[in-house]
Design a protein around this motif. Sequence first.
Motif, PDB file in Angstrom:
ATOM      1  N   HIS A  34       0.085  -0.994   0.675  1.00 64.95           N
ATOM      2  CA  HIS A  34       0.011  -1.731   1.938  1.00 64.95           C
ATOM      3  C   HIS A  34      -1.334  -2.455   2.037  1.00 64.95           C
ATOM      4  O   HIS A  34      -2.095  -2.244   2.990  1.00 64.95           O
ATOM      5  CB  HIS A  34       0.204  -0.794   3.128  1.00 64.95           C
ATOM      6  CG  HIS A  34       1.480  -0.024   3.053  1.00 64.95           C
ATOM      7  ND1 HIS A  34       2.706  -0.618   3.256  1.00 64.95           N
ATOM      8  CD2 HIS A  34       1.739   1.268   2.755  1.00 64.95           C
ATOM      9  CE1 HIS A  34       3.650   0.287   3.102  1.00 64.95           C
ATOM     10  NE2 HIS A  34       3.095   1.441   2.792  1.00 64.95           N
ATOM     11  N   ASP A  36      -2.025  -5.347   2.858  1.00 62.35           N
ATOM     12  CA  ASP A  36      -2.162  -6.204   4.030  1.00 62.35           C
ATOM     13  C   ASP A  36      -2.774  -5.469   5.221  1.00 62.35           C
ATOM     14  O   ASP A  36      -3.250  -6.082   6.161  1.00 62.35           O
ATOM     15  CB  ASP A  36      -0.810  -6.820   4.408  1.00 62.35           C
ATOM     16  CG  ASP A  36       0.277  -5.784   4.621  1.00 62.35           C
ATOM     17  OD1 ASP A  36       0.246  -4.727   3.950  1.00 62.35           O
ATOM     18  OD2 ASP A  36       1.171  -6.022   5.451  1.00 62.35           O
ATOM     19  N   THR A  37      -2.792  -4.130   5.177  1.00 65.59           N
ATOM     20  CA  THR A  37      -3.377  -3.343   6.263  1.00 65.59           C
ATOM     21  C   THR A  37      -4.829  -2.960   5.968  1.00 65.59           C
ATOM     22  O   THR A  37      -5.467  -2.301   6.778  1.00 65.59           O
ATOM     23  CB  THR A  37      -2.565  -2.059   6.514  1.00 65.59           C
ATOM     24  OG1 THR A  37      -2.662  -1.227   5.341  1.00 65.59           O
ATOM     25  CG2 THR A  37      -1.111  -2.371   6.827  1.00 65.59           C
ATOM     26  N   ILE A  38      -5.349  -3.373   4.801  1.00 65.20           N
ATOM     27  CA  ILE A  38      -6.713  -3.026   4.394  1.00 65.20           C
ATOM     28  C   ILE A  38      -7.621  -4.224   4.644  1.00 65.20           C
ATOM     29  O   ILE A  38      -7.367  -5.311   4.131  1.00 65.20           O
ATOM     30  CB  ILE A  38      -6.742  -2.612   2.909  1.00 65.20           C
ATOM     31  CG1 ILE A  38      -5.841  -1.388   2.687  1.00 65.20           C
ATOM     32  CG2 ILE A  38      -8.176  -2.322   2.470  1.00 65.20           C
ATOM     33  CD1 ILE A  38      -5.604  -1.058   1.230  1.00 65.20           C
ATOM     34  N   LYS A  39      -8.673  -4.002   5.421  1.00 69.61           N
ATOM     35  CA  LYS A  39      -9.583  -5.092   5.778  1.00 69.61           C
ATOM     36  C   LYS A  39     -10.300  -5.652   4.553  1.00 69.61           C
ATOM     37  O   LYS A  39     -10.369  -6.854   4.360  1.00 69.61           O
ATOM     38  CB  LYS A  39     -10.605  -4.593   6.794  1.00 69.61           C
ATOM     39  CG  LYS A  39     -11.527  -5.682   7.298  1.00 69.61           C
ATOM     40  CD  LYS A  39     -12.592  -5.130   8.225  1.00 69.61           C
ATOM     41  CE  LYS A  39     -12.102  -5.093   9.642  1.00 69.61           C
ATOM     42  NZ  LYS A  39     -13.124  -4.715  10.621  1.00 69.61           N
TER      43      LYS A  39
END
Length: 128
Positions: A34, A36-39
């Motif tokens: 995921h 896309d959820t990691i800054k």
Amino acid sequence: MTNSEMIEHVKLAINPKFQDWVLFKNGTYIIFDHADTIKDIHAEAIKQMKEFGPVLAGGPAGDFNTITLKHTEGWIVAGHGYGMYTYVNPIEIENNTPNDLEIGLFGRSKRDLDGKQPQIIYTNRNNK
């Protein structure tokens, strides 16, 4: 083996459904489910590599599984740390017919190097 050669082997080693991964200098890579959820994927990869990469005697990082690759030459050494694998090319091993233990120990030593001095050489991202 050059960085670009290792990158090509690793691309062929990873199931194409996994598009988000980071490769370190000694062949260890981390797949992110995921991303896309990691800054900051680089900061997260370095954090995980420092936590799960170093091999400590008697620790869980000492366990490994060796996987022979089908789409490129070499092996993947899997172990402690979700989504973390190390690529081993046949030219890196002196024995022409290495067994899983030799491959696994060598891969584990590469992972230990990446864990102690993490240096990212490539990032693959899914551009949705």
